[in-house]
Structure formats: C-alpha cells, structure tokens
Design a protein around this motif. Sequence first.
Motif: not given
Length: 141
Positions: A7-25
């Motif tokens: 769960l912790a690892n998934n949370k970090k990966i989701r945060e990273n994905i969200d951060s990358l999505r924001r950067e992409r926008l």
Amino acid sequence: KKYNEALANNKKIRENIDSLRRERLVFDQIHKKLEKELADKKKEMARIIEISNRAYEARDNAQTEMQTLKAQAEKEQTEFETEWKELGKMIEQDRKMKDFMKKEREKLSMQEHRGDISENDEQKLKKKVMKGNWGIAKDKV
C-alpha cells in the motif's frame, strides 16, 4: 506487513503518477502556447515578406517610370533645341528678306521715275517677294 508495504509503495507510485500528470499538463500548455506563438510569428513573417515584395515592386516601377521620364525629357530637350535652331534660321531668313526688301524699296525710291522697270515687272517683283514671305510664314507654321 507485506500488505502495508505494498500500500505504501502504491501510494508513492500514485503520487509520482499524479505529479507526472500535472507536469504533463503544464508541459502541454507550454507546448500549445509555443505552437501558437510560432504560428503567429510565421503569419507575421509572411505579412512582412508580402509588404517587402510590394515595396520592391513599387521601387522597380518607380525606377522604370523615372527612366521613362528621363528619356522623354531628353527627347523633348533635343526636339526643343532642334526647333529652336530652325526658328533661329527662319528669323534670320526673315531679317535678310526684310533687309533685301528695304534695299529694293530704297533703290526704287532713289530712282526719279520707274525708268528701268515697268509696272508689270514691278508687280511680278512684288508677287515674288510676297511668295517668299508666304513661304517663310508656311515654314514657321
């Protein structure tokens, strides 16, 4: 424990994905803005090139017209000088004719009577002088 780690690892990966999505926008917005600026610059450049082409064309037309006007002015100047010389010659001829006529009148008035010349000859001489005057006048016209 593994579950919590996952769960912790998934949370970090989701945060990273969200951060990358924001950067992409943000990058997509920047990319759109840059593409729009590029298109605007291309339009501006095309407009300036068109204005430049029209200016070159106008310059070429003006140069051509200037050359034509110079040639016409030179031609008119030459014609004027030729006509001026011709008129000068005609004036000189007229002056000589008047001097001749004056001398002839003086000769006639100096004679006490017509003696040498008959009326008929006098009339012929007057006609000849008048024809000469008409010829000069015709040349002037």
